[in-house]
Design a protein around this motif. Structure first.
Motif, PDB file in Angstrom:
ATOM      1  N   VAL A 160       0.700  -1.174   0.021  1.00  0.00           N
ATOM      2  CA  VAL A 160       0.121   0.023  -0.126  1.00  0.00           C
ATOM      3  C   VAL A 160       0.936   1.033   0.048  1.00  0.00           C
ATOM      4  CG1 VAL A 160      -1.539   1.259   1.427  1.00  0.00           C
ATOM      5  CG2 VAL A 160      -1.877  -1.098   1.104  1.00  0.00           C
ATOM      6  N   LEU A 161       1.950   1.288   0.717  1.00  0.00           N
ATOM      7  CA  LEU A 161       2.969   2.228   0.839  1.00  0.00           C
ATOM      8  C   LEU A 161       3.301   2.639  -0.579  1.00  0.00           C
ATOM      9  CD1 LEU A 161       4.691   4.298   2.023  1.00  0.00           C
ATOM     10  CD2 LEU A 161       6.406   2.619   2.610  1.00  0.00           C
ATOM     11  N   LEU A 162       3.839   1.678  -1.523  1.00  0.00           N
ATOM     12  CA  LEU A 162       4.395   1.894  -2.844  1.00  0.00           C
ATOM     13  C   LEU A 162       3.279   2.449  -3.762  1.00  0.00           C
ATOM     14  CD1 LEU A 162       7.120  -1.123  -2.815  1.00  0.00           C
ATOM     15  CD2 LEU A 162       7.325   1.391  -2.558  1.00  0.00           C
ATOM     16  N   LEU A 163       1.969   1.964  -3.319  1.00  0.00           N
ATOM     17  CA  LEU A 163       1.068   2.305  -4.503  1.00  0.00           C
ATOM     18  C   LEU A 163       0.668   3.820  -4.034  1.00  0.00           C
ATOM     19  CD1 LEU A 163      -1.024  -0.840  -4.505  1.00  0.00           C
ATOM     20  CD2 LEU A 163       0.086   0.014  -6.106  1.00  0.00           C
ATOM     21  N   LEU A 164       0.669   4.185  -2.801  1.00  0.00           N
ATOM     22  CA  LEU A 164       0.406   5.564  -2.223  1.00  0.00           C
ATOM     23  C   LEU A 164       1.373   6.528  -2.844  1.00  0.00           C
ATOM     24  CD1 LEU A 164      -0.988   4.927   1.332  1.00  0.00           C
ATOM     25  CD2 LEU A 164      -2.254   5.924  -0.584  1.00  0.00           C
ATOM     26  N   SER A 165       2.713   6.204  -2.744  1.00  0.00           N
ATOM     27  CA  SER A 165       3.597   6.857  -3.311  1.00  0.00           C
ATOM     28  C   SER A 165       3.551   7.155  -4.727  1.00  0.00           C
ATOM     29  CB  SER A 165       5.130   6.440  -2.988  1.00  0.00           C
ATOM     30  OG  SER A 165       5.314   5.156  -3.651  1.00  0.00           O
ATOM     31  N   LYS A 166       2.900   6.468  -5.637  1.00  0.00           N
ATOM     32  CA  LYS A 166       2.621   6.688  -6.915  1.00  0.00           C
ATOM     33  C   LYS A 166       1.518   7.662  -7.209  1.00  0.00           C
ATOM     34  CE  LYS A 166       4.613   1.979  -8.120  1.00  0.00           C
ATOM     35  NZ  LYS A 166       5.946   2.647  -8.851  1.00  0.00           N
ATOM     36  N   GLY A 167       0.707   8.134  -6.148  1.00  0.00           N
ATOM     37  CA  GLY A 167      -0.264   8.899  -6.321  1.00  0.00           C
ATOM     38  C   GLY A 167      -1.251   8.168  -6.887  1.00  0.00           C
ATOM     39  N   ILE A 168      -1.558   6.814  -6.535  1.00  0.00           N
ATOM     40  CA  ILE A 168      -2.707   6.199  -6.858  1.00  0.00           C
ATOM     41  C   ILE A 168      -3.969   6.336  -5.803  1.00  0.00           C
ATOM     42  CG2 ILE A 168      -3.775   3.689  -7.266  1.00  0.00           C
ATOM     43  CD1 ILE A 168      -0.823   2.806  -8.136  1.00  0.00           C
ATOM     44  N   MET A 169      -4.987   6.466  -6.103  1.00  0.00           N
ATOM     45  CA  MET A 169      -6.181   6.709  -5.449  1.00  0.00           C
ATOM     46  C   MET A 169      -6.698   5.412  -4.706  1.00  0.00           C
ATOM     47  SD  MET A 169      -7.174   9.859  -6.310  1.00  0.00           S
ATOM     48  CE  MET A 169      -8.641  10.006  -5.471  1.00  0.00           C
ATOM     49  N   LEU A 170      -7.137   5.700  -3.614  1.00  0.00           N
ATOM     50  CA  LEU A 170      -7.434   4.309  -2.458  1.00  0.00           C
ATOM     51  C   LEU A 170      -8.493   3.338  -3.233  1.00  0.00           C
ATOM     52  CD1 LEU A 170      -8.206   6.503   0.801  1.00  0.00           C
ATOM     53  CD2 LEU A 170      -6.085   5.575   0.042  1.00  0.00           C
ATOM     54  N   THR A 171      -9.454   3.973  -3.978  1.00  0.00           N
ATOM     55  CA  THR A 171     -10.384   3.069  -4.682  1.00  0.00           C
ATOM     56  C   THR A 171      -9.466   2.076  -5.664  1.00  0.00           C
ATOM     57  OG1 THR A 171     -10.966   4.779  -6.485  1.00  0.00           O
ATOM     58  CG2 THR A 171     -12.420   4.629  -4.301  1.00  0.00           C
ATOM     59  N   ARG A 172      -8.663   2.592  -6.432  1.00  0.00           N
ATOM     60  CA  ARG A 172      -7.654   1.856  -7.123  1.00  0.00           C
ATOM     61  C   ARG A 172      -6.957   1.039  -6.448  1.00  0.00           C
ATOM     62  NH1 ARG A 172      -4.650   4.337 -11.860  1.00  0.00           N
ATOM     63  NH2 ARG A 172      -4.440   2.144 -11.992  1.00  0.00           N
ATOM     64  N   ILE A 173      -6.320   1.320  -5.416  1.00  0.00           N
ATOM     65  CA  ILE A 173      -5.526   0.475  -4.626  1.00  0.00           C
ATOM     66  C   ILE A 173      -6.270  -0.561  -3.976  1.00  0.00           C
ATOM     67  CG2 ILE A 173      -4.174   0.343  -2.455  1.00  0.00           C
ATOM     68  CD1 ILE A 173      -3.297   3.299  -2.862  1.00  0.00           C
ATOM     69  N   GLY A 174      -7.554  -0.389  -3.589  1.00  0.00           N
ATOM     70  CA  GLY A 174      -8.519  -1.265  -3.059  1.00  0.00           C
ATOM     71  C   GLY A 174      -8.627  -2.414  -3.850  1.00  0.00           C
TER      72      GLY A 174
END
Length: 213
Positions: A160-174
């Motif tokens: 999740v940290l790496l995805l957040l660092s790429k600016g990916i939205m919470l819904t897409r991460i989910g």
């Protein structure tokens, strides 16, 4: 003698990477990329259709997490070699990938000769670990040294940290890791607390400073 390889599938969402590897391997006598996939879903759809010799798999895909794609591939084809080819830090992701069934882990910054060595090693049925990772494992760098904040994160929190660092939205991460937005928000709160930061911008700065992704 290295066997002739005719069926390599590369899974990477960057056309430049796919094209570069295809051209690079075209100069060899025994290696050839014959199919490409931009997403995890596309890759999984291709797996049953051909007798692949090797899958080159990126960890960061637009739809599914690379580790999840790896697990699904191994469920479908347990004996199919999968070599992770990623920009993610091998110090953080190589062991989880190997535990999930990968035959090797290779950083995209690796020199050409190392890429060839890794591919041929994996196709011949052995596991590949880069010299730098092997040195870290042999020296026991994690034994008594104090842990950096990110080393306290769980595997899922690191994803999740790496995805957040790429600016990916919470819904897409989910969607990517198959959890609810509420669960992603919980992971984010834990990550902020463990790293001692208070915003996504600070998370991104932390990732860059520690060369995690």
């Amino acid at each position: 003698m290295t066997k002739s390889i005719k069926h390599i599938l590369i899974v990477d969402d960057h056309a430049v990477v796919r094209g570069g590897l295809r051209q690079f391997l075209a100069d060899t006598d025994d290696l050839e990329i014959v199919a490409e996939a931009e997403t995890g879903s596309d890759a999984l759809a291709l797996i049953p259709g051909s007798d692949w010799d090797l899958v080159l798999l990126d960890m960061s895909l637009p739809d599914l997490n690379g580790l999840e794609v790896l697990r699904r591939i191994k469920r479908m084809r347990p004996n199919l070699p999968v070599l992770i080819f990623s920009m993610f830090s091998e110090a953080e992701f190589a062991i989880p990938a190997l535990d999930a069934g990968a035959s090797g882990y290779l950083n995209k910054d690796s020199p050409p000769y190392q890429i060839l060595t890794a591919i041929r090693t994996v196709v011949d049925g052995a596991r590949y670990v880069s010299p730098s990772l092997a040195e870290q494992l042999l020296s026991g760098v994690t034994s008594n040294s104090p842990k950096a904040p990110h080393e306290t994160l769980s595997r899922r929190e690191m994803e999740v940290l790496l995805l957040l660092s790429k600016g990916i939205m919470l819904t897409r991460i989910g969607d990517s890791i198959h959890v609810s937005v509420k669960t992603v928000s919980t992971y984010r709160a834990r990550i902020l607390q463990k790293l001692g930061v208070q915003s996504n911008a600070e998370l991104t700065r932390y990732v860059l400073e520690h060369k995690l992704g």
